[in-house]
Write an enzyme that holds these catalytic residues in place. Structure first.
Site, PDB file in Angstrom:
ATOM      1  N   GLU A  31      45.782  32.476  43.964  1.00 48.77           N
ATOM      2  CA  GLU A  31      45.027  33.720  43.814  1.00 48.77           C
ATOM      3  C   GLU A  31      43.921  33.507  42.804  1.00 48.77           C
ATOM      4  OE1 GLU A  31      47.502  37.393  43.758  1.00 48.77           O
ATOM      5  OE2 GLU A  31      49.127  35.936  43.566  1.00 48.77           O
TER       6      GLU A  31
ATOM      7  N   ARG B 113      48.204  27.720  31.256  1.00 54.96           N
ATOM      8  CA  ARG B 113      49.594  27.979  30.865  1.00 54.96           C
ATOM      9  C   ARG B 113      50.490  27.928  32.100  1.00 54.96           C
ATOM     10  NH1 ARG B 113      51.115  32.970  32.572  1.00 54.96           N
ATOM     11  NH2 ARG B 113      49.471  34.490  32.912  1.00 54.96           N
TER      12      ARG B 113
ATOM     13  N   PHE C 287      57.258  38.409  33.075  1.00 63.30           N
ATOM     14  CA  PHE C 287      56.871  39.323  32.003  1.00 63.30           C
ATOM     15  C   PHE C 287      57.827  40.496  31.978  1.00 63.30           C
ATOM     16  CE2 PHE C 287      53.141  36.911  33.087  1.00 63.30           C
ATOM     17  CZ  PHE C 287      52.609  36.591  31.836  1.00 63.30           C
TER      18      PHE C 287
ATOM     19  N   TYR D  74      36.981  39.284  52.469  1.00 63.14           N
ATOM     20  CA  TYR D  74      37.962  38.708  53.398  1.00 63.14           C
ATOM     21  C   TYR D  74      37.208  38.005  54.527  1.00 63.14           C
ATOM     22  CZ  TYR D  74      41.252  41.796  51.044  1.00 63.14           C
ATOM     23  OH  TYR D  74      42.005  42.434  50.101  1.00 63.14           O
TER      24      TYR D  74
END
Length: 143
Positions: free
Chosen positions: A78, A103, A108, A90
Protein backbone atom coordinates in the site's frame (compact mmCIF):
# COMPACT_ATOMS: atom_id res chain seq x y z
CA UNK A 1 17.29 -7.27 1.30
CA UNK A 2 18.67 -5.37 -1.65
CA UNK A 3 17.51 -1.79 -2.20
CA UNK A 4 16.65 0.05 -4.31
CA UNK A 5 13.73 -2.08 -5.44
CA UNK A 6 11.74 -1.06 -8.50
CA UNK A 7 8.12 -2.14 -8.97
CA UNK A 8 5.21 -1.19 -11.19
CA UNK A 9 1.64 -2.28 -11.62
CA UNK A 10 -1.92 -1.18 -12.11
CA UNK A 11 -3.54 0.45 -9.07
CA UNK A 12 -6.20 -1.90 -7.69
CA UNK A 13 -8.97 -1.49 -5.12
CA UNK A 14 -7.75 -2.08 -1.60
CA UNK A 15 -9.67 -2.21 1.66
CA UNK A 16 -10.83 1.44 1.39
CA UNK A 17 -9.49 2.22 4.86
CA UNK A 18 -6.65 4.60 4.04
CA UNK A 19 -8.72 7.68 3.41
CA UNK A 20 -11.70 6.87 5.60
CA UNK A 21 -10.10 5.50 8.77
CA UNK A 22 -6.62 6.93 8.59
CA UNK A 23 -6.80 10.17 6.62
CA UNK A 24 -4.01 8.70 4.51
CA UNK A 25 -5.13 7.60 1.03
CA UNK A 26 -3.19 4.65 -0.37
CA UNK A 27 -2.73 3.14 -3.81
CA UNK A 28 -2.56 -0.64 -3.79
CA UNK A 29 -0.40 -2.66 -6.13
CA UNK A 30 -1.83 -5.91 -7.52
CA UNK A 31 -1.23 -9.33 -6.01
CA UNK A 32 1.23 -10.40 -8.73
CA UNK A 33 3.50 -7.43 -7.88
CA UNK A 34 3.34 -8.33 -4.17
CA UNK A 35 4.08 -11.98 -4.97
CA UNK A 36 7.12 -10.93 -7.05
CA UNK A 37 8.84 -9.19 -4.15
CA UNK A 38 12.23 -10.73 -3.34
CA UNK A 39 11.97 -13.53 -0.77
CA UNK A 40 14.03 -11.55 1.76
CA UNK A 41 11.89 -8.39 1.43
CA UNK A 42 10.86 -7.76 5.04
CA UNK A 43 7.35 -6.68 5.93
CA UNK A 44 7.18 -3.16 7.30
CA UNK A 45 7.22 0.46 6.26
CA UNK A 46 9.45 1.79 3.48
CA UNK A 47 10.11 5.09 1.75
CA UNK A 48 10.97 6.08 -1.79
CA UNK A 49 9.50 7.78 -4.83
CA UNK A 50 6.39 7.09 -6.91
CA UNK A 51 4.78 8.18 -10.14
CA UNK A 52 1.29 7.65 -11.59
CA UNK A 53 0.98 7.13 -15.36
CA UNK A 54 4.47 8.54 -16.03
CA UNK A 55 3.47 11.80 -14.37
CA UNK A 56 5.37 13.84 -11.82
CA UNK A 57 7.50 11.91 -9.33
CA UNK A 58 6.62 12.37 -5.65
CA UNK A 59 7.92 11.13 -2.31
CA UNK A 60 6.08 8.12 -0.90
CA UNK A 61 5.82 5.80 2.07
CA UNK A 62 4.72 2.21 1.58
CA UNK A 63 3.45 -0.48 3.88
CA UNK A 64 4.29 -4.06 2.92
CA UNK A 65 2.64 -6.87 4.83
CA UNK A 66 -0.51 -8.03 6.52
CA UNK A 67 -1.34 -4.90 8.55
CA UNK A 68 -1.80 -6.66 11.90
CA UNK A 69 -4.11 -3.93 13.25
CA UNK A 70 -6.63 -4.94 10.59
CA UNK A 71 -5.73 -8.65 10.57
CA UNK A 72 -5.43 -8.85 6.76
CA UNK A 73 -5.25 -12.34 5.32
CA UNK A 74 -3.40 -11.27 2.16
CA UNK A 75 -0.05 -9.57 2.02
CA UNK A 76 -0.32 -6.14 0.42
CA UNK A 77 1.76 -3.24 -0.89
CA UNK A 78 0.00 0.00 0.00
CA UNK A 79 1.60 3.20 -1.26
CA UNK A 80 0.86 6.62 0.21
CA UNK A 81 2.11 9.29 -2.19
CA UNK A 82 3.03 12.53 -0.41
CA UNK A 83 0.91 14.68 -2.70
CA UNK A 84 -2.79 15.51 -2.79
CA UNK A 85 -4.44 14.23 -5.93
CA UNK A 86 -7.79 15.55 -7.17
CA UNK A 87 -9.20 12.06 -7.75
CA UNK A 88 -8.58 8.34 -7.39
CA UNK A 89 -6.35 6.63 -9.90
CA UNK A 90 -7.61 3.05 -9.97
CA UNK A 91 -6.50 1.34 -13.17
CA UNK A 92 -3.57 3.72 -13.71
CA UNK A 93 0.03 2.53 -13.74
CA UNK A 94 1.91 3.13 -10.49
CA UNK A 95 5.70 3.01 -10.49
CA UNK A 96 7.64 2.96 -7.24
CA UNK A 97 11.29 2.88 -6.31
CA UNK A 98 11.81 1.66 -2.75
CA UNK A 99 14.92 3.23 -1.24
CA UNK A 100 14.86 2.60 2.49
CA UNK A 101 13.27 0.81 5.43
CA UNK A 102 11.68 2.75 8.29
CA UNK A 103 10.35 0.12 10.69
CA UNK A 104 8.94 -3.38 10.98
CA UNK A 105 5.25 -4.10 10.72
CA UNK A 106 3.55 -4.08 14.11
CA UNK A 107 0.18 -4.09 15.78
CA UNK A 108 -1.24 -1.04 17.57
CA UNK A 109 -3.40 -0.71 20.65
CA UNK A 110 -5.68 1.84 19.02
CA UNK A 111 -6.49 3.55 15.75
CA UNK A 112 -5.02 6.77 17.20
CA UNK A 113 -1.69 5.00 17.85
CA UNK A 114 -1.66 3.74 14.26
CA UNK A 115 -2.42 7.22 12.89
CA UNK A 116 0.39 8.72 15.00
CA UNK A 117 2.84 6.10 13.71
CA UNK A 118 1.80 6.83 10.10
CA UNK A 119 2.38 10.56 10.64
CA UNK A 120 5.82 9.81 12.12
CA UNK A 121 6.63 7.54 9.14
CA UNK A 122 5.64 10.31 6.71
CA UNK A 123 7.78 12.89 8.52
CA UNK A 124 10.80 10.56 8.57
CA UNK A 125 10.36 9.75 4.88
CA UNK A 126 10.18 13.43 3.91
CA UNK A 127 13.50 14.10 5.68
CA UNK A 128 15.33 11.02 4.41
CA UNK A 129 14.26 11.53 0.79
CA UNK A 130 15.88 14.98 0.76
CA UNK A 131 19.30 13.41 1.46
CA UNK A 132 21.73 13.55 -1.49
CA UNK A 133 21.97 9.75 -1.79
CA UNK A 134 18.20 9.51 -2.43
CA UNK A 135 17.08 12.72 -4.15
CA UNK A 136 18.72 11.72 -7.45
CA UNK A 137 16.26 8.81 -7.78
CA UNK A 138 13.47 11.33 -8.36
CA UNK A 139 14.89 11.75 -11.90
CA UNK A 140 15.60 8.04 -12.51
CA UNK A 141 14.94 6.71 -16.02
CA UNK A 142 12.52 4.14 -14.50
CA UNK A 143 9.96 6.93 -14.18
Amino acid sequence: MVLPHFAKGEVVKGFSRGSKDLGCPTANLPEEVVNNLPKDFETGVYYGFASVDSGEVYKMVMSVGWNPFYKNEKKSMEVHILHEFEQDFYGKELRVVVLGYLRPEKNFNSLDDLIKAIRDDINQARLKLDLPEFISYKDHKFF
